[in-house]
Write a protein that holds these residues in place. Structure first.
Motif, mmCIF file in Angstrom:
data_model
loop_
_atom_site.group_PDB
_atom_site.id
_atom_site.type_symbol
_atom_site.label_atom_id
_atom_site.label_comp_id
_atom_site.label_asym_id
_atom_site.label_seq_id
_atom_site.Cartn_x
_atom_site.Cartn_y
_atom_site.Cartn_z
ATOM 1 N N ALA A 1 0.835 -1.205 0.000
ATOM 2 C CA ALA A 1 0.000 0.000 0.000
ATOM 3 C C ALA A 1 0.869 1.253 0.000
ATOM 4 C CB ALA A 1 -0.931 -0.010 1.205
ATOM 5 N N ASP A 2 1.899 1.265 0.831
ATOM 6 C CA ASP A 2 2.759 2.459 0.909
ATOM 7 C C ASP A 2 3.460 2.716 -0.424
ATOM 8 O OD1 ASP A 2 2.036 2.749 3.504
ATOM 9 O OD2 ASP A 2 3.832 1.796 4.336
ATOM 10 N N ASN B 1 0.865 3.825 -3.124
ATOM 11 C CA ASN B 1 0.333 5.152 -2.797
ATOM 12 C C ASN B 1 1.391 6.252 -2.880
ATOM 13 O OD1 ASN B 1 -2.509 5.181 -2.000
ATOM 14 N ND2 ASN B 1 -1.857 3.572 -0.609
ATOM 15 N N SER B 2 2.636 5.881 -3.100
ATOM 16 C CA SER B 2 3.703 6.880 -2.960
ATOM 17 C C SER B 2 3.748 7.819 -4.155
ATOM 18 C CB SER B 2 5.060 6.188 -2.817
ATOM 19 O OG SER B 2 5.431 5.611 -4.043
ATOM 20 N N SER B 3 4.310 8.990 -3.940
ATOM 21 C CA SER B 3 4.501 9.929 -5.048
ATOM 22 C C SER B 3 5.665 9.471 -5.918
ATOM 23 C CB SER B 3 4.778 11.337 -4.514
ATOM 24 O OG SER B 3 6.002 11.358 -3.819
ATOM 25 N N ALA C 1 -0.706 0.278 -9.666
ATOM 26 C CA ALA C 1 -1.485 1.293 -8.944
ATOM 27 C C ALA C 1 -2.759 1.633 -9.702
ATOM 28 C CB ALA C 1 -0.636 2.544 -8.722
ATOM 29 N N VAL D 1 -5.801 2.299 -6.591
ATOM 30 C CA VAL D 1 -5.419 2.952 -5.337
ATOM 31 C C VAL D 1 -5.568 4.459 -5.541
ATOM 32 C CG1 VAL D 1 -3.772 1.121 -4.801
ATOM 33 C CG2 VAL D 1 -2.973 3.214 -5.889
ATOM 34 N N ASP D 2 -5.564 5.173 -4.456
ATOM 35 C CA ASP D 2 -5.662 6.623 -4.527
ATOM 36 C C ASP D 2 -4.321 7.159 -5.040
ATOM 37 O OD1 ASP D 2 -6.709 9.115 -4.214
ATOM 38 O OD2 ASP D 2 -5.979 9.321 -2.157
ATOM 39 N N ARG E 1 -1.301 9.364 -5.883
ATOM 40 C CA ARG E 1 -0.806 10.531 -5.173
ATOM 41 C C ARG E 1 -0.554 11.738 -6.075
ATOM 42 N NH1 ARG E 1 1.969 10.045 -0.510
ATOM 43 N NH2 ARG E 1 3.094 11.972 -0.833
#
Ligand code: SF4
Ligand code: SF4
Lengths: 174, 282
Positions: A53-54, A57-59, A91, A96-97, A99
């Motif tokens: 997830a991290d 979700n990361s930039s 992603a 996922v949201d 970024r």
């Protein structure tokens, strides 16, 4: 069930990323590292630790400019640039949201312009990006001045066999 | 010599002066160009960053179209060049992908032609001596740094460009034209590429750093072979730092005394005419 690491390696379909021994040469040469929340080699470590997830979700995965400096210099041939492509695809697929929404919106505007005309019509592509991103005002003056200088034209020739291009888009959809 | 020509989308829009100068220079150097029939976009970074298969299939359609004419294909845009070379590489390495892509396009890919960029063609096929013989106006006063960027060079085993950490072909071409090419350490650095709309501040940061380094190298202009780099360098640098930027073919045309440079220079955002005039070149 496959682990995150196995899934990433399967998609890269090349040198497994655990060959990385964290010398950080990739990060040292990465032109975008200064703006990333996790450095390129840190992403590898996070994948090894199952931090799916991290990572997704990361930039970092969106800021990577695909300059290929990392893979060119890695002593172990770890293809971080390809890994970033794979992570972006995951992603998107896993919804996922995202970024860095504007970066993805740019890619979407670009590709929908190709799908429509077979070639990029830059004024339409940029207008489409602005509609998607809500970023209406930046660069408007620059765009106008390019139109005036005769660089951008509103009507550029398209690919005639547009059906063939649409077919490529439809049949490569994930 | 005769080659196929793939202009790509940029060269019909923001990179118009690159298209026109490549054509002018090719004709002066007896390189005959045959445009690839009904070409389509290569997908650029947006395809490979979001959809691997699409990023191979889009260039493959153009490679197959070019193969029909049986000649190597010149791809002046560094971004298109990179996508063409990458697609060739993946089609060679992955036979399942190759059959799938051929199925989608409905035609066979024979891997029968080479993808070439004009730096390589002018340096290796035409040759520095032949080029020198055609110079009618030495570019004395121009002190360019050569900016190769990412996409012509990396990954090296795919792009097959000479000396990918310290390339020299563009520098050699500039010196042959009578310019004084300046050495610097940013030849192969990244300008931020397609982040220019989605993340402008990163591109501004990288471009300003390049301009500072070019100034420190005592250069008075930059020369490139990539429309993405050109647009970023020409439009994203701070006013106090910016130097004029040229496509290398614009300078070749100027040195060969061809028609066009004055018109092309008017399309630049940073006006190169003060430098050109003070050097007595137009
Ligand atoms: S350069 Fe290669 S081995 Fe070194 S940290 Fe980066 S990926 Fe790992
Ligand atoms: S490809 Fe991405 S991660 Fe690798 S050096 Fe370039 S910007 Fe950094």
């Amino acid at each position: 069930m496959t682990t995150f690491l196995e899934e990433v390696n399967r998609r890269i379909d090349g040198v497994p990323i655990q060959r990385c021994y964290h010398c950080r040469k990739c990060t040292a040469g990465c032109p975008i590292a200064f703006a990333m929340e996790y450095n390129p080699n840190k992403i590898i470590r996070m994948i090894q630790n199952g931090k799916k997830a991290d990572v997704l979700n990361s930039s970092t995965i969106w800021l990577c400019a695909s300059c290929e400096t990392c893979v060119t210099r890695c002593p172990n041939d770890v293809d971080i640039a390809r890994m970033m492509d794979v992570l972006r695809e995951m992603a998107i697929e896993e919804r996922v949201d995202i970024r860095e929404k504007n970066i993805l919106k740019f890619h979407e505007a670009f590709l929908s312009s190709v799908k429509m005309g077979g070639r990029i019509n830059e004024p339409f592509m940029i207008a489409n990006y602005k509609l998607k991103s809500g970023d209406y005002f930046s660069d408007v003056g620059m765009g106008l001045s390019m139109l005036m200088k005769g660089k951008l034209s509103l009507f550029s020739p398209r690919t005639k066999d547009i059906k063939a291009v649409k077919k490529i888009f439809n049949e490569t959809k994930a | 010599m005769k080659v196929s020509y793939y202009p790509g989308c940029s060269l019909h829009a923001t990179g118009r002066e690159y298209d026109e100068s490549v054509k002018a220079v090719s004709s002066a150097l007896q390189i005959e160009l045959k445009e690839v029939d009904d070409w389509s976009c290569c997908g650029a970074s947006s395809a490979h960053m979001t959809n691997y298969k699409l990023s191979v299939a889009l260039p493959a359609r153009n490679l197959i179209a070019a193969e029909k004419d049986g000649m190597d294909v010149m791809v002046p845009c560094a971004a298109c060049f990179n996508r063409f070379k990458m697609a060739q590489h993946h089609l060679r390495e992955n036979s399942a992908l190759k059959s799938e892509v051929e199925g989608i396009i409905g035609k066979e890919y024979r891997d029968s032609i080479a993808v070439r960029n004009p730096i390589d063609i002018i340096y290796n096929d035409i040759g520095i001596d032949a080029l020198a013989g055609k110079v009618t106006r030495k570019l004395t006063g121009l002190k360019p740094v050569s900016y190769y960027g990412c996409l012509l060079l990396r990954p090296p085993e795919v792009c097959e460009f000479e000396n990918y950490e310290n390339p020299y072909m563009l520098d050699a071409i500039m010196n042959t034209l009578g310019a004084e090419s300046k050495n610097w350490s940013c030849k192969t650095d990244c300008c931020g590429g397609s982040l220019t709309l989605g993340k402008t501040e990163i591109v501004v940061h990288l471009v300003n750093k390049l301009m500072r380094m070019a100034n420190e190298a005592d250069a008075n202009c930059l020369v490139t072979a990539c429309p993405v780099c050109f647009a970023n360098l020409d439009m994203r640098a701070g006013k106090d730092l910016s130097l004029p930027v040229f496509y290398f073919t614009e300078l070749v045309a100027l040195a060969l005394g061809l028609q066009g440079p004055e018109k092309w220079f008017k399309m630049h955002n940073v006006d190169p005419m003060p430098l050109i005039k003070s050097s007595g070149l137009l």
